[in-house]
Design a protein around this motif. Structure first.
Motif, PDB file in Angstrom:
ATOM      1  N   ILE A 132      39.985  20.264  82.473  1.00  0.00           N
ATOM      2  CA  ILE A 132      39.541  19.004  83.073  1.00  0.00           C
ATOM      3  C   ILE A 132      40.682  17.996  83.126  1.00  0.00           C
ATOM      4  O   ILE A 132      40.924  17.347  84.163  1.00  0.00           O
ATOM      5  CB  ILE A 132      38.349  18.418  82.286  1.00  0.00           C
ATOM      6  CG1 ILE A 132      37.116  19.317  82.448  1.00  0.00           C
ATOM      7  CG2 ILE A 132      38.032  17.001  82.758  1.00  0.00           C
ATOM      8  CD1 ILE A 132      35.951  18.924  81.563  1.00  0.00           C
ATOM      9  N   LEU A 133      41.409  17.852  82.021  1.00  0.00           N
ATOM     10  CA  LEU A 133      42.495  16.878  81.977  1.00  0.00           C
ATOM     11  C   LEU A 133      43.668  17.298  82.849  1.00  0.00           C
ATOM     12  O   LEU A 133      44.309  16.452  83.481  1.00  0.00           O
ATOM     13  CB  LEU A 133      42.956  16.676  80.530  1.00  0.00           C
ATOM     14  CG  LEU A 133      41.920  16.079  79.578  1.00  0.00           C
ATOM     15  CD1 LEU A 133      42.530  15.862  78.194  1.00  0.00           C
ATOM     16  CD2 LEU A 133      41.366  14.768  80.118  1.00  0.00           C
ATOM     17  N   LEU A 134      43.945  18.596  82.894  1.00  0.00           N
ATOM     18  CA  LEU A 134      45.014  19.084  83.760  1.00  0.00           C
ATOM     19  C   LEU A 134      44.664  18.854  85.231  1.00  0.00           C
ATOM     20  O   LEU A 134      45.437  18.251  85.991  1.00  0.00           O
ATOM     21  CB  LEU A 134      45.250  20.576  83.510  1.00  0.00           C
ATOM     22  CG  LEU A 134      46.258  21.268  84.440  1.00  0.00           C
ATOM     23  CD1 LEU A 134      47.655  20.718  84.214  1.00  0.00           C
ATOM     24  CD2 LEU A 134      46.244  22.784  84.233  1.00  0.00           C
ATOM     25  N   GLY A 135      43.485  19.330  85.628  1.00  0.00           N
ATOM     26  CA  GLY A 135      43.068  19.158  87.013  1.00  0.00           C
ATOM     27  C   GLY A 135      42.880  17.706  87.387  1.00  0.00           C
ATOM     28  O   GLY A 135      43.152  17.301  88.526  1.00  0.00           O
ATOM     29  N   GLY A 136      42.469  16.897  86.418  1.00  0.00           N
ATOM     30  CA  GLY A 136      42.191  15.501  86.695  1.00  0.00           C
ATOM     31  C   GLY A 136      43.410  14.609  86.722  1.00  0.00           C
ATOM     32  O   GLY A 136      43.270  13.392  86.880  1.00  0.00           O
ATOM     33  N   THR A 137      44.603  15.187  86.562  1.00  0.00           N
ATOM     34  CA  THR A 137      45.815  14.356  86.541  1.00  0.00           C
ATOM     35  C   THR A 137      46.955  14.860  87.417  1.00  0.00           C
ATOM     36  O   THR A 137      47.660  14.049  88.025  1.00  0.00           O
ATOM     37  CB  THR A 137      46.360  14.225  85.113  1.00  0.00           C
ATOM     38  OG1 THR A 137      46.513  15.539  84.530  1.00  0.00           O
ATOM     39  CG2 THR A 137      45.432  13.410  84.237  1.00  0.00           C
ATOM     40  N   PHE A 138      47.180  16.172  87.503  1.00  0.00           N
ATOM     41  CA  PHE A 138      48.460  16.622  88.059  1.00  0.00           C
ATOM     42  C   PHE A 138      48.651  16.259  89.532  1.00  0.00           C
ATOM     43  O   PHE A 138      49.746  15.892  89.960  1.00  0.00           O
ATOM     44  CB  PHE A 138      48.677  18.125  87.812  1.00  0.00           C
ATOM     45  CG  PHE A 138      48.078  19.049  88.836  1.00  0.00           C
ATOM     46  CD1 PHE A 138      48.807  19.462  89.923  1.00  0.00           C
ATOM     47  CD2 PHE A 138      46.780  19.528  88.682  1.00  0.00           C
ATOM     48  CE1 PHE A 138      48.266  20.326  90.867  1.00  0.00           C
ATOM     49  CE2 PHE A 138      46.236  20.383  89.609  1.00  0.00           C
ATOM     50  CZ  PHE A 138      46.974  20.788  90.713  1.00  0.00           C
ATOM     51  N   MET A 139      47.579  16.323  90.346  1.00  0.00           N
ATOM     52  CA  MET A 139      47.745  15.945  91.744  1.00  0.00           C
ATOM     53  C   MET A 139      47.763  14.440  91.890  1.00  0.00           C
ATOM     54  O   MET A 139      48.433  13.898  92.765  1.00  0.00           O
ATOM     55  CB  MET A 139      46.622  16.552  92.582  1.00  0.00           C
ATOM     56  CG  MET A 139      47.007  16.728  94.036  1.00  0.00           C
ATOM     57  SD  MET A 139      48.444  17.806  94.229  1.00  0.00           S
ATOM     58  CE  MET A 139      49.438  16.829  95.373  1.00  0.00           C
TER      59      MET A 139
END
Length: 317
Positions: free
Chosen positions: A296-303
């Motif tokens: 969730i945190l990865l997907g919710g930040t990298f883009m």
């Protein structure tokens, strides 16, 4: 005034399709398919990393190449890059040799970079001229949708090679959609330059920060599904891990753009990087809770960090 075919929403949607195909699928579909390739081809960790690195190297070279004065229209380069992404993605399924797979991923990285840069430049400038910069969230949100779609490919009752064929076919359809949606007429650059914000400095520091961000997240982003498969107690979560990353990524640009309006672009960027760093750290936590929160945190930040970085760079340049 823009022609009707170039209305801000339509351009943002064309950008979303581009980002979904070139980035969500073209660049990141390797993540969900990788465990199947490792199993079928008996790839070592170093070989899997080599294939991933070839794609990143192609992406770097492609991004640098877009700074050159290229002949032809940006629209033609964008559509051509999407077609190239479709071909190189499908072509991975034709080979079992690591060198050839790496070569296809290298070319695919170039195509992804061209697609990202040409689409983002065209769309972000047009939205800024129209006073609709908020629609950039639609443009970048396409990456999350593409990632979610790429996660679903592993649910198909086919082998890893067919997964690449399906992914390439999906990107081809996306290229056709973009070619239809994107207006042929090119907007003049003089008007855009006249309304561009004055350079604000700090571009060098931003580039360094952006490089550290890329180094920090890319291992987890590439191998998170493989990490899940490597833990027997997480086996049931494997089909969901990458889907969660994509679904979290779809609204992330809108969320972090909202945060940046309150904190400032640079502070919002830094805060998103801190949240992502925590998510990467959690990927080391064994157990479904750690992987779920990490996804969730990865997907919710990298883009979102990419979007904030590009917008901050545009203002500074």
């Amino acid at each position: 005034m823009m022609p009707h075919s170039g209305t801000p929403l339509r351009l943002a949607l064309a950008g979303a399709v581009t980002m979904g195909c070139a980035m969500g699928i073209g660049r990141f579909v390797y993540t969900p398919i990788l465990p199947f390739m490792v199993e079928a081809l008996h790839l070592s960790a170093s070989q899997a990393g080599l294939i991933a690195s070839a794609n990143f190297l192609g992406y770097l070279i492609g991004a640098l190449a877009t700074s050159a004065r290229l002949p032809g229209s940006p629209r033609a380069w964008l559509v051509g890059a999407l077609l190239g992404s479709a071909v190189t993605t499908a072509a991975v399924g034709l080979f079992t040799d690591v060198t050839m797979i790496a070569a296809m991923r290298f070319l695919g990285g170039i195509a992804s970079a061209f697609s990202l840069v040409f689409a983002s430049t065209r769309v972000l400038q047009a939205l800024a001229r129209a006073g609709r910069s908020g629609l950039s969230a639609v443009h970048f949100g396409g990456v999350g949708i593409g990632i979610a779609a790429s996660a679903l490919v592993i649910l198909l009752p086919v082998g890893w090679q067919a997964m690449w064929f399906v992914s390439g076919a999906a990107t081809l359809v996306g290229a056709i959609v973009v070619a239809v949606m994107l207006p042929s007429a090119e907007e003049g650059t003089a008007r855009a330059a006249a309304k561009a914000p004055a350079p604000s400095g700090g571009l060098g520091r931003l580039i360094v920060a952006y490089g550290l961000f890329g180094f920090g997240y890319v291992i987890t982003a590439t191998f998170i599904v493989a990490i899940v498969r490597g833990q027997p107690e997480l086996k049931a979560f494997e089909p969901m891990a990458w889907l969660v990353v994509g679904l979290a990524g779809a609204p992330s640009v809108w969320f972090w753009m909202t945060v940046a309006k309150r904190t400032g672009m640079v502070r919002g960027y830094a805060l998103a990087c801190a949240v992502e760093a925590f998510g990467v750290l959690l990927s080391l936590w064994t157990g479904i809770a750690g992987i779920l929160i990490s996804a969730i945190l990865l997907g919710g930040t990298f883009m979102a960090i990419t979007a904030l970085g590009l917008e901050a760079a545009r203002r500074r340049a």
